[in-house]
Design an enzyme around this catalytic site. Structure first.
Site, PDB file in Angstrom:
ATOM      1  CD1 TRP A 154      -0.015  -1.479   3.122  1.00 17.48           C
ATOM      2  CD2 TRP A 154       0.616   0.663   3.285  1.00 17.48           C
ATOM      3  NE1 TRP A 154       0.797  -1.367   4.221  1.00 17.48           N
ATOM      4  CE2 TRP A 154       1.198  -0.051   4.354  1.00 17.48           C
ATOM      5  CE3 TRP A 154       0.868   2.035   3.190  1.00 17.48           C
ATOM      6  CZ2 TRP A 154       2.019   0.528   5.302  1.00 17.48           C
ATOM      7  CZ3 TRP A 154       1.698   2.630   4.140  1.00 17.48           C
ATOM      8  CH2 TRP A 154       2.261   1.876   5.184  1.00 17.48           C
ATOM      9  CG  ASN A 155       5.131   1.334   0.833  1.00 14.80           C
ATOM     10  OD1 ASN A 155       4.838   0.553  -0.070  1.00 14.80           O
ATOM     11  ND2 ASN A 155       6.362   1.466   1.268  1.00 14.80           N
ATOM     12  CE  LYS A 178      -2.884  -9.467  -1.902  1.00 17.54           C
ATOM     13  NZ  LYS A 178      -3.524  -8.244  -1.419  1.00 17.54           N
ATOM     14  N   PRO A 179      -3.492  -6.327  -5.390  1.00 18.15           N
ATOM     15  CG  PRO A 179      -5.126  -4.641  -5.611  1.00 18.15           C
ATOM     16  CD  PRO A 179      -4.848  -6.088  -5.957  1.00 18.15           C
ATOM     17  CB  ALA A 180      -1.953  -3.246  -0.356  1.00 19.58           C
ATOM     18  N   GLY A 232       6.628  -6.379  -0.320  1.00 18.61           N
ATOM     19  CA  GLY A 232       5.956  -6.229   0.967  1.00 18.61           C
ATOM     20  C   GLY A 232       6.910  -6.578   2.086  1.00 18.61           C
ATOM     21  CB  SER A 233       6.295  -7.454   5.596  1.00 19.22           C
ATOM     22  OG  SER A 233       5.471  -8.584   5.419  1.00 19.22           O
ATOM     23  CD  GLU A 254      12.654  -5.721  -5.334  1.00 22.46           C
ATOM     24  OE1 GLU A 254      13.291  -5.102  -4.466  1.00 22.46           O
ATOM     25  OE2 GLU A 254      13.159  -6.112  -6.397  1.00 22.46           O
ATOM     26  CG  LEU A 255      11.280  -9.358   0.844  1.00 23.71           C
ATOM     27  CD1 LEU A 255      11.838 -10.621   1.447  1.00 23.71           C
ATOM     28  CD2 LEU A 255       9.771  -9.483   0.627  1.00 23.71           C
ATOM     29  CB  CYS A 288      11.231  -0.451   1.420  1.00 25.03           C
ATOM     30  SG  CYS A 288      11.332   0.177  -0.260  1.00 25.03           S
ATOM     31  CD  GLU A 389      10.560  -2.107   7.056  1.00 30.14           C
ATOM     32  OE1 GLU A 389       9.843  -3.128   7.180  1.00 30.14           O
ATOM     33  OE2 GLU A 389      10.799  -1.592   5.955  1.00 30.14           O
TER      34      GLU A 389
HETATM   35  P1  NAP Z   1       2.692  -6.941   3.763  1.00 26.03           P
HETATM   36  O1  NAP Z   1       1.845  -6.953   4.964  1.00 26.03           O
HETATM   37  O2  NAP Z   1       3.706  -8.007   3.588  1.00 26.03           O
HETATM   38  O3  NAP Z   1       1.708  -6.896   2.513  1.00 26.03           O
HETATM   39  C1  NAP Z   1       2.205  -6.821   1.184  1.00 26.03           C
HETATM   40  C2  NAP Z   1       1.201  -7.489   0.271  1.00 26.03           C
HETATM   41  O4  NAP Z   1       1.172  -8.884   0.569  1.00 26.03           O
HETATM   42  C3  NAP Z   1      -0.234  -6.996   0.437  1.00 26.03           C
HETATM   43  O5  NAP Z   1      -0.854  -7.000  -0.833  1.00 26.03           O
HETATM   44  C4  NAP Z   1      -0.831  -8.049   1.358  1.00 26.03           C
HETATM   45  O6  NAP Z   1      -2.231  -8.156   1.253  1.00 26.03           O
HETATM   46  C5  NAP Z   1      -0.150  -9.292   0.807  1.00 26.03           C
HETATM   47  N1  NAP Z   1      -0.159 -10.453   1.681  1.00 26.03           N
HETATM   48  C6  NAP Z   1      -0.111 -10.504   3.036  1.00 26.03           C
HETATM   49  N2  NAP Z   1      -0.149 -11.797   3.460  1.00 26.03           N
HETATM   50  C7  NAP Z   1      -0.208 -12.572   2.342  1.00 26.03           C
HETATM   51  C8  NAP Z   1      -0.263 -13.980   2.098  1.00 26.03           C
HETATM   52  N3  NAP Z   1      -0.245 -14.890   3.091  1.00 26.03           N
HETATM   53  N4  NAP Z   1      -0.345 -14.410   0.829  1.00 26.03           N
HETATM   54  C9  NAP Z   1      -0.360 -13.527  -0.185  1.00 26.03           C
HETATM   55  N5  NAP Z   1      -0.299 -12.201  -0.034  1.00 26.03           N
HETATM   56  C10 NAP Z   1      -0.211 -11.713   1.219  1.00 26.03           C
HETATM   57  O7  NAP Z   1       3.502  -5.559   3.645  1.00 26.03           O
HETATM   58  P2  NAP Z   1       2.906  -4.073   3.724  1.00 26.03           P
HETATM   59  O8  NAP Z   1       2.719  -3.727   5.146  1.00 26.03           O
HETATM   60  O9  NAP Z   1       1.789  -3.889   2.767  1.00 26.03           O
HETATM   61  O10 NAP Z   1       4.125  -3.241   3.097  1.00 26.03           O
HETATM   62  C11 NAP Z   1       5.134  -2.713   3.866  1.00 26.03           C
HETATM   63  C12 NAP Z   1       6.411  -3.531   3.695  1.00 26.03           C
HETATM   64  O11 NAP Z   1       6.781  -3.527   2.319  1.00 26.03           O
HETATM   65  C13 NAP Z   1       7.593  -2.929   4.426  1.00 26.03           C
HETATM   66  O12 NAP Z   1       8.326  -3.953   5.055  1.00 26.03           O
HETATM   67  C14 NAP Z   1       8.417  -2.287   3.302  1.00 26.03           C
HETATM   68  O13 NAP Z   1       9.772  -2.159   3.598  1.00 26.03           O
HETATM   69  C15 NAP Z   1       8.154  -3.222   2.161  1.00 26.03           C
HETATM   70  N6  NAP Z   1       8.375  -2.568   0.869  1.00 26.03           N
HETATM   71  C16 NAP Z   1       9.475  -2.977   0.145  1.00 26.03           C
HETATM   72  C17 NAP Z   1       9.725  -2.362  -1.071  1.00 26.03           C
HETATM   73  C18 NAP Z   1      10.915  -2.800  -1.866  1.00 26.03           C
HETATM   74  O14 NAP Z   1      11.001  -2.426  -3.025  1.00 26.03           O
HETATM   75  N7  NAP Z   1      11.838  -3.559  -1.293  1.00 26.03           N
HETATM   76  C19 NAP Z   1       8.877  -1.380  -1.578  1.00 26.03           C
HETATM   77  C20 NAP Z   1       7.762  -1.002  -0.825  1.00 26.03           C
HETATM   78  C21 NAP Z   1       7.529  -1.630   0.400  1.00 26.03           C
HETATM   79  P3  NAP Z   1      -3.193  -7.373   2.297  1.00 26.03           P
HETATM   80  O15 NAP Z   1      -2.973  -5.925   2.035  1.00 26.03           O
HETATM   81  O16 NAP Z   1      -4.547  -7.807   1.912  1.00 26.03           O
HETATM   82  O17 NAP Z   1      -2.766  -7.787   3.675  1.00 26.03           O
END
Ligand code: NAP
Length: 485
Positions: A154-155, A178-180, A232-233, A254-255, A288, A389
């Site tokens: 979402w960020n 699948k978006p956030a 994502g995370s 990309e975490l 991130c 983080e």
């Molecule tokens: P997240 O909780 O891991 O969610 C990311 C995505 O994964 C969302 O679409 C989420 O859906 C989905 N998801 C969660 N559990 C899942 C599962 N079991 N199976 C499939 N999909 C699943 O992360 P976030 O809080 O949205 O994003 C923040 C994190 O992203 C931070 O750690 C940040 O550093 C990282 N980030 C990294 C980069 C990079 O380029 N390295 C860029 C941007 C952000 P829901 O929304 O429905 O939960």
């Protein structure tokens, strides 16, 4: 007033907008005001399966289009995104919370991926390799990997989509995205642009959902999905990468990051503090690449800190629609609670607050998830904030004495995404860029990213790269052909 239901549903499968098969819905809300923005379709695993089937059915024909056809669709999408930039930025500010100026920058960055990969599509070149045998030739072909399942956070709710979808389309792959859960309307807006740009039915498919796990399971377990691309995370990324590995699916993840920001005493501490304030509080600390540990050489700590405090005092928090506000809300209550936990733990273990430190309330702020821009001094390794983080507007300051000491402290983390160094010593700049175990290094630079450059993480920050030539390779198979003449 009722909450607007998004006309025709928000699942885009096989070129048609529709509701979830079971009729379920969820709401998108504004994190600054609590206002409900729209009712969107809530996909189940069956919907995801239908989307994967549509992508698989479209794959062969899409792979056979010429790179010029695919490139021209991406150019068209770039044109539409540029025309609608203001509308998209306003939607992003309402749904995600970042100030409008930052949202406009993100839309431009999102468009950069469309145009970069429109251009790069034309350079999917093969090779002819000489053989030791005169009657033999080797050919190397680069072909699309096939159906791609993409999951975005979402960020950065628009650019994280184009960073995956543009190279996938350029390579000749079909996609299910699948978006956030917090930002489905931004994804719908991007898909409307791609549809209007002429992407054929089935080639891109969108599944908005509030239940990520079953959709993720479908992506992992369907044999038709050949690649998973996730941002994502680290926690979720590791689970998904593990599932992909056991099925031998290609994966890019990309975490999270835990960026060190290092200021040496040969640099101008005032300029470094300006940079630190800009990149630390970017998107309210929810990027991130945001610095999470700010290491300052002791001899310049006072000057650095004074300038940082001065800049933080000038940051106004509030609804991002108001140009006076540089700090938007956090995305949700859980993020707010995480800030309170990290700051509370640091203070209990001896850190001191030089600014902020608490939730912001009063007037309009009560309706959103606002946290004061915060500076913590005397942060030490046993504090949670030193290890995890934070993903919010908290700047922890840590003094250091020597180059070797700060390199060891910076690398003392499982993460390896972004890092920053302020120095005017060229030799030191080279030593640091080589010694830091981070895949992105900014030397006196707080914006070391571009659609033209490979971005990604080392260690627990990920696998694979996005952007640049490398970003396209992630969606291509390399095929070797030996030929006897
Ligand atoms: P997240 O909780 O891991 O969610 C990311 C995505 O994964 C969302 O679409 C989420 O859906 C989905 N998801 C969660 N559990 C899942 C599962 N079991 N199976 C499939 N999909 C699943 O992360 P976030 O809080 O949205 O994003 C923040 C994190 O992203 C931070 O750690 C940040 O550093 C990282 N980030 C990294 C980069 C990079 O380029 N390295 C860029 C941007 C952000 P829901 O929304 O429905 O939960």
């Amino acid at each position: 007033m009722g909450v607007p239901r998004i006309d025709g549903g928000t699942l885009f499968i096989d070129g048609r907008w529709g509701e979830a098969a079971g009729g379920s819905t969820f709401e998108s809300t504004n994190p600054a005001t609590g206002e409900r923005l729209g009712i969107v379709s809530d996909a189940s695993r069956d919907d995801a399966s239908a989307a994967v089937a549509a992508a698989a059915a479209a794959q062969a024909a899409w792979a056979q289009t010429t790179v010029y056809e695919r490139s021209s669709i991406l150019y068209q999408a770039h044109r539409l995104m540029t025309e609608r930039a203001e509308e998209l930025a306003q939607l992003m500010t309402a749904e995600q919370g970042k100030p409008l100026r930052a949202a406009r920058n993100e839309v431009r960055y999102a468009g950069d991926f469309l145009i970069w990969f429109a251009e790069e599509a034309k350079r999917i070149n093969g090779e002819v390799i000489p053989s030791a045998n005169s009657g033999q030739r080797f050919l190397v072909l680069r072909q699309p990997v096939g159906v791609v399942a993409a999951i975005t956070p979402w960020n950065y709710p628009i650019s994280m989509i184009t960073r995956k979808v543009a190279p996938a389309l350029a390579a000749g792959c079909t996609v299910v995205l699948k978006p956030a859960e917090q930002t489905p309307l931004c994804a719908v807006a991007v898909f409307r642009i791609l549809e209007e740009a002429g992407v054929p039915p089935g080639v891109i498919n969108l599944v908005t959902t509030s239940a990520p796990a079953p959709v993720g399971a479908e992506f992992l377990e369907s044999a038709r999905v050949r690649k998973l691309s996730f941002t994502g995370s680290t926690e979720v990324g590791m689970q998904l990468a593990g599932g992909a590995a056991s099925r031998m699916k290609r994966v890019s993840v990309e975490l999270g990051g835990h960026a060190p920001f290092i200021v040496f005493d040969d640099a101008d501490p005032v300029r470094a503090a300006k940079g630190a304030a800009l990149v630390k509080f970017l998107n309210t600390g929810q990027a991130c690449i945001c610095p999470n540990r700010i290491f300052v050489q002791s001899s310049v700590m006072d000057r650095f800190r004074a300038e940082l405090e001065h800049r933080v005092a000038a940051l106004h928090a509030g609804n991002g629609m108001d140009p006076a506000n540089a700090i938007g809300p956090l995305i949700d209550r859980a993020s707010l609670e995480k800030m309170e936990r990290h700051v509370g733990d640091a203070v209990a273990r001896g850190a001191r607050l030089a600014a902020g430190g608490a939730r912001l309330t009063g007037g309009d702020l009560d309706a959103g998830f606002f946290f004061a821009p915060t500076i913590l001094v005397d942060v030490t390794p046993e504090m949670i904030i030193y290890r995890e983080e934070t993903f919010g507007p908290v700047a922890p300051l840590i003094p250091f004495e020597s180059e070797d000491e700060v390199i060891a402290m910076a690398n003392d983390t499982t993460y390896g995404l972004a890092s920053y160094v302020y120095t005017q010593d060229l030799g030191r700049a080279f030593r640091l860029m080589e010694a830091l175990e981070f895949a992105v290094v900014g030397i006196n630079d707080i914006n070391p990213t571009s659609a033209a450059a490979p971005f990604g993480g080392m260690k627990a920050s990920g696998l694979g790269r996005e952007g640049g030539r490398e970003g396209l390779s992630e969606y291509l198979e390399t095929k070797l052909v030996g030929m006897v003449l």
